[in-house]
Design an enzyme around this catalytic site. Structure first.
Site: not given
Ligand code: COA
Length: 260
Positions: A66, A111, A114, A134
């Site tokens: 999400a 999500g 999910e 989460e």
């Molecule tokens: N919601 C909003 N933005 C998100 C996102 C999310 N769930 N997941 C990634 N993004 C955005 C990041 O903020 C970043 O934006 P920016 O370039 O403006 O800073 C962009 O996507 C790229 O992500 P980044 O974290 O730089 O890539 P990465 O390769 O270093 O890491 C992940 C990838 C997936 C491991 C990491 O983005 C992450 O942990 N995301 C969240 C996952 C999460 O907790 N999901 C459950 C949400 S309830």
């Protein structure tokens, strides 16, 4: 005009639905959920579509969860309706009356996992990573994860994944039954198309009834589920497809099913 986050391309009776918001790794914001719901509502009316593939734009991510940037708008008194909306959209995808395959091309987190779990079958590229992160944010999975994950992998494994944010790679996802096939990076959609074409060659009424019996039966007792199975079989035996299937077998030719 609102940005297009969900693309739908129809080819050879298959709808390929792509969640495309690559700057945020295809995270599901509210407009994306709305567009996903509208896409499935339109597909439900399009009887030329025999099956659906859901994937993510780009090579890095299926859906990274999400959209966390929207969470500051959600408070204790609005969280249930916010999450309930996403749950109902995913429920409608799960109940879609034709097969839906997830082609998981990268991160399937929160999500994203999910969404994959509400599809009938999951095919992962070998770079796919699964997880429910989460609890890192002090919340719990909200789009059905606490319910579908234990049903797929068992309660102990589901709790390990959710409690500790254990990330699962594609091979481990295959081992624990979270996905059904693993293919090389970039090949998930092609593999999904191959499988969907094979499914589409079978009796459509039968496929629809299998989906109903399996999905609805999972929430029933064994006896109740078998009663449902018998009713679904009545539907099959009342359909023209059944006569054509038997005739084609006896005439040693491929069946020409009409889906009725
Ligand atoms: N919601 C909003 N933005 C998100 C996102 C999310 N769930 N997941 C990634 N993004 C955005 C990041 O903020 C970043 O934006 P920016 O370039 O403006 O800073 C962009 O996507 C790229 O992500 P980044 O974290 O730089 O890539 P990465 O390769 O270093 O890491 C992940 C990838 C997936 C491991 C990491 O983005 C992450 O942990 N995301 C969240 C996952 C999460 O907790 N999901 C459950 C949400 S309830």
């Amino acid at each position: 005009m609102e940005k297009e986050y969900v693309r739908c391309q129809i080819e050879e009776g298959m709808a390929i639905v792509t969640i495309d918001n690559q700057a945020a790794l295809n995270a599901l914001n509210q407009p994306t959920l709305t567009q996903l719901d509208q896409t499935f509502a339109a597909l439900a009316k399009n009887q030329d579509v025999k099956g659906v593939i859901i994937t993510g734009g780009g090579e890095k991510s299926f859906v990274a969860g999400a959209d966390i940037s929207e969470f500051n708008q959600v408070k204790g008194d609005t969280a249930a309706s916010f999450m309930g909306r996403g749950q109902r959209i995913f429920d409608r995808i799960e109940a879609f009356d034709r097969p839906v395959i997830a082609a998981i091309n990268g991160f399937a987190l929160g999500g994203g996992n999910e969404l994959a779990m509400c599809c009938d079958i999951r095919i992962a590229a070998e770079n796919a990573i699964f997880g429910q992160p989460e609890v890192n944010l002090g919340i719990i999975p909200g789009y059905g994860g606490t319910q579908r994950l234990p049903r797929l992998v068992g309660p102990g494994k589901a709790k390990e994944i959710i409690f500790a944010d254990e990330r699962i790679n594609a091979q481990e996802a295959l081992r624990i039954g979270l996905v059904q096939r693993v293919v090389p990076k970039g090949q998930a959609v092609e593999e999904a198309k191959k499988l969907l074409k094979k499914i589409m060659s079978k009796g459509p009424v039968a496929i629809k009834m299998v989906k109903k019996a399996v999905n609805e039966g999972l929430a029933m007792s064994l006896r109740g589920g078998q009663d449902l199975e018998a009713l679904c079989q009545s539907v099959c035996f009342s359909a023209e497809d059944k006569d054509e299937g038997a005739r084609a077998f006896l005439e040693k030719r491929p069946a020409n099913f009409k889906g009725k």
